[in-house]
Design an enzyme around this catalytic site. Structure first.
Site, PDB file in Angstrom:
ATOM      1  N   TYR A   1       8.933  34.586  30.373  1.00 52.17           N
ATOM      2  CA  TYR A   1       7.966  34.891  29.314  1.00 52.17           C
ATOM      3  C   TYR A   1       7.626  33.610  28.574  1.00 52.17           C
ATOM      4  CZ  TYR A   1       6.046  36.487  24.880  1.00 52.17           C
ATOM      5  OH  TYR A   1       5.219  36.662  23.789  1.00 52.17           O
TER       6      TYR A   1
ATOM      7  N   GLU B   1      -0.458  34.228  25.768  1.00 53.69           N
ATOM      8  CA  GLU B   1       0.824  34.742  26.268  1.00 53.69           C
ATOM      9  C   GLU B   1       0.778  34.910  27.784  1.00 53.69           C
ATOM     10  OE1 GLU B   1       3.203  38.310  24.440  1.00 53.69           O
ATOM     11  OE2 GLU B   1       2.103  39.076  26.155  1.00 53.69           O
TER      12      GLU B   1
END
Ligand code: GDP
Ligand code: MN
Length: 379
Positions: free
Chosen positions: A101, A189
């Site tokens: 992530y 993101e």
């Protein structure tokens, strides 16, 4: 504005961040044709602005034309958390060794950019933050200093990714920071950021929010054209009004964002529920007021309208005249409560007084006006 995944990937590609080749399509036939062109295996991905598409059945691997057709048929029209899938992104499937992530966003309290990196990717970061907060390596970046390669390297080592991913991750994070800052994003993101069995690091998903205030610096027309807006927001936007639709039944018009926010609070305090946020800005002339009233009036949920104006440079009598003229132009479905204060409020109230009725009420304070508007809405 929020971007669809495929647009986020187009945005990433402008900054040289590696993404998979793919095509955005809106029909099953186009999906199959795209999959055939790209070459199997492909991933068929629902394009909706909500996370967790994988779990909801909106991300499927297809190894043949038949499978591509089957998945495209099932995913188009699918309801994912209230979002209906109208666009599919077909991309070349990747082999995954590990899922990470990575993101950048603004930490307003720290007045810095916040980077988050975790070896636990592919799952929602909120749940990682809850169950294993130490698994998220955070970095606060002073916008003046920026993110250097050395910073990125230290950060990556703190996140304890597979050593094979180090070089690729450092490279992507530096590029992602550039995309986030130079590209004027509020959020960039990648989840998952993958390591392939061949040791390549690669963005498999993209979640990007662009800062609309920076639109003038960029060519974002293509992104803007696919924005799905609430109908009320669309109408307000076309009139140049700052409007956000809400769920209540008291329509709100105020001048200044701060006053509009306070107005929402005071309506809540009076036991009511605002139907919207609407800031008409500094001036409150008849044109702007009529436009604002039209937008509110077209909202079927609205049962009363609360106009809350604080006269500053725009004086009370000008505001009052603007309101009276606007009322002459728009036929309203709901009663109005007006609170007018500030510069020349007395003159303004005098003008309004001549027009008062059961459906046009003037109150001297914000709280009294809110109470009256809430009472009328619930009648
Ligand atoms: P989200 O569920 O909305 O976040 O959608 P993602 O794009 O993140 O996809 C969800 C999951 O599908 C990923 O975490 C991967 O595990 C899987 N996935 C997506 N693309 C591929 C791919 O190209 N190959 C493989 N093997 N899995 C993929
Ligand atoms: Mn994802």
């Amino acid at each position: 504005m929020d971007l669809f995944e495929y647009q986020g990937k187009q945005f990433f590609a402008m900054f040289d961040i590696p993404v998979s080749p793919g095509e955005a399509v809106t029909t099953v036939d186009a999906a199959v044709a795209a999959a055939d062109r790209i070459g199997y295996p492909v991933v068929v991905k629902a394009q909706v602005m909500v996370g967790g598409r994988g779990k909801a059945g909106g991300v499927k691997l297809a190894s043949t034309t038949e499978e591509a057709r089957e998945h495209a048929t099932n995913i188009l029209g699918l309801d994912i958390k209230g979002h209906i899938v109208e666009v599919l992104w077909i991309e070349k499937a990747s082999d995954i060794a590990e899922e990470y992530y990575a993101s950048f966003t603004l930490d307003r309290a720290a007045k810095k950019h916040l980077g988050m990196l975790s070896a636990q990717g592919g799952v929602e970061i909120e749940s990682v933050a809850e169950t294993d907060p130490d698994a998220i390596a955070k970095i606060w970046i002073d916008p003046v200093d920026g993110l250097t390669e050395e910073d990125a390297r230290r950060w990556v080592s703190g996140a304890r990714l597979n050593p094979d991913a180090t070089e690729g991750a450092v490279d992507i994070l530096v590029k992602l920071y550039r995309a986030y800052t130079e590209g004027d994003a509020d959020l960039a993101e990648i989840n998952p950021l993958i390591l392939t069995p061949e040791g390549k690091v690669h963005a498999l998903d993209a979640k990007v929010t662009l800062d609309d205030n920076a639109a003038f610096r960029h060519d974002w027309d293509e992104f803007a054209s696919t924005q799905v807006r609430d109908e009320r927001e669309q109408a307000a936007h076309e009139k140049g009004l700052q409007y956000v639709g809400l769920d209540g039944n008291v329509g709100i018009i105020a001048n200044g964002a701060g006053l509009a926010m306070s107005t929402l609070d005071v309506v809540n305090q009076a036991g009511g529920a605002p139907a919207n946020f609407l800031d008409i800005g500094g001036g409150a002339n008849a044109d702007v007021m009529a436009g604002a009233l039209e937008v509110i009036n077209n909202d079927p949920k609205v049962r009363s309208i609360f106009i809350n104006i604080f006269g500053g440079i725009t004086r009370g009598e000008e505001v009052a005249n603007g309101i009276v003229q606007a009322l002459g132009r728009v036929t309203l479905n709901s009663p109005i409560v007006i609170r007018l204060d500030g510069t020349n409020a007395d003159q303004g109230r005098e003008i309004l007084a001549a027009h008062e009725s059961e459906t046009l009420i003037s109150k001297p304070t914000m709280l009294e006006a809110a109470q009256a508007a809430v009472e009328l809405a619930n009648r």
